[in-house]
Design a protein around this motif. Structure first.
Motif, short mmCIF file in Angstrom:
data_model
loop_
_atom_site.label_atom_id
_atom_site.label_comp_id
_atom_site.label_asym_id
_atom_site.label_seq_id
_atom_site.Cartn_x
_atom_site.Cartn_y
_atom_site.Cartn_z
N GLU A 1 23.12 -5.95 39.39
CA GLU A 1 23.88 -6.71 40.39
C GLU A 1 25.28 -6.13 40.55
OE1 GLU A 1 23.69 -10.71 38.93
OE2 GLU A 1 21.58 -10.94 39.46
N ARG A 2 25.93 -5.79 39.42
CA ARG A 2 27.27 -5.20 39.49
C ARG A 2 27.23 -3.86 40.22
NH1 ARG A 2 27.85 -7.13 34.12
NH2 ARG A 2 27.27 -5.08 33.35
N GLU A 3 26.20 -3.06 39.96
CA GLU A 3 26.08 -1.77 40.64
C GLU A 3 25.87 -1.97 42.14
OE1 GLU A 3 25.85 2.28 41.44
OE2 GLU A 3 26.72 1.19 39.76
N ALA A 4 25.06 -2.94 42.52
CA ALA A 4 24.83 -3.22 43.95
C ALA A 4 26.13 -3.69 44.61
CB ALA A 4 23.73 -4.27 44.11
N GLU A 5 26.90 -4.53 43.93
CA GLU A 5 28.18 -4.99 44.47
C GLU A 5 29.16 -3.83 44.61
OE1 GLU A 5 29.38 -7.99 41.70
OE2 GLU A 5 27.97 -9.48 42.50
N ARG A 6 29.18 -2.93 43.64
CA ARG A 6 30.07 -1.77 43.70
C ARG A 6 29.72 -0.87 44.88
NH1 ARG A 6 30.27 3.30 42.56
NH2 ARG A 6 28.14 3.44 41.82
N GLN A 7 28.42 -0.65 45.09
CA GLN A 7 27.99 0.17 46.21
C GLN A 7 28.33 -0.48 47.54
OE1 GLN A 7 23.84 1.11 45.68
NE2 GLN A 7 24.24 2.49 43.96
#
Length: 182
Positions: free
Chosen positions: A121-127
Motif C-alpha cells: 500500500e505504501r509503495e502504491a501511494e508513493r507511485q
C-alpha cells in the motif's frame, strides 16, 4: 587366481587416482590429490549420491483448517491487537477451542501478511504521489511556455542579455543554424 578367493571384476568409476568419484564413469574427474592427503580412508570407493544414504524426511503434519467463526474472531482480535501476551493467547485459544501453538502461529502468519500488505500500500501511494508530481510539473512547464517572460530592466539596456533572456531553446521557431560573430 589368488588363494584368498575368486577375483572380483574391476569396475572403473572415474579417472581419479583414488576412486573418490560419487557417480559413474561419465562424472568429471577429480583434481589430483597430493600424496600427503591420501589416507587408508580415502581409498574406499563410494557408489551413488551422498544424499541417498540419508533417512527419509518426516511426514509433514497436514494443514489445519479453521472454522469461519474461529477466523472471524482471530481477525477481530488482530485488528485490535497485533501481539498477544501468553495469558491472552491462552485465553483466546481456550475460547476458540484451539491450541496455544495454533493461535501463536496464526498471529505470526497474520502479522507477516499485514506487513506485506502495508508495504504494498505504501509503495502504491508513493507511485501515485510521483505520478501527481510529474503531472503538476508538466502543467507548470506548459503554463510557463504560454506566458511571456517579464522584461528585466538590466536586460533592456544590454543587447546580449536581452537576446539571452528571450532565447527559448525548446521553441520550434528559435533553432540556431549557424553562429555568427557579434
Amino acid at each position: 587366481p589368488l588363494p584368498h578367493g575368486p577375483e572380483l571384476p574391476s569396475i572403473p568409476v572415474c579417472s581419479c587416482p583414488v576412486g573418490l568419484c560419487w557417480g559413474s564413469p561419465e562424472s568429471p574427474p577429480h583434481p589430483t590429490l597430493p600424496t600427503a592427503a591420501l589416507s587408508p580412508f580415502t581409498a574406499t570407493r563410494r557408489i551413488g549420491h551422498p544424499y541417498q544414504n540419508r533417512t527419509p524426511p518426516k511426514r509433514k503434519k497436514p494443514r489445519t483448517s479453521f472454522s469461519r467463526v474461529q477466523i472471524c474472531e482471530l481477525e477481530k482480535r488482530f485488528h485490535r491487537q497485533k501481539y498477544l501476551a501468553s495469558a491472552e493467547r491462552a485465553a483466546l485459544a481456550k475460547a476458540l477451542k484451539m491450541t496455544d501453538a495454533q493461535v501463536k502461529t496464526w498471529f505470526q502468519n497474520r502479522r507477516t501478511k499485514w506487513r506485506r500488505q502495508t508495504a504494498e500500500e505504501r509503495e502504491a501511494e508513493r507511485q501515485q504521489a510521483n505520478r501527481l508530481m510529474l503531472h503538476l510539473q508538466q502543467e507548470a512547464f506548459q503554463k510557463s511556455l504560454a506566458q511571456p517572460l517579464p522584461q528585466d530592466p538590466l536586460c533592456m539596456h544590454n543587447s546580449s542579455l536581452y537576446a539571452l533572456q528571450n532565447l527559448q531553446p525548446w521553441a520550434e521557431d528559435n533553432k540556431v543554424t549557424s553562429v555568427s560573430g557579434v
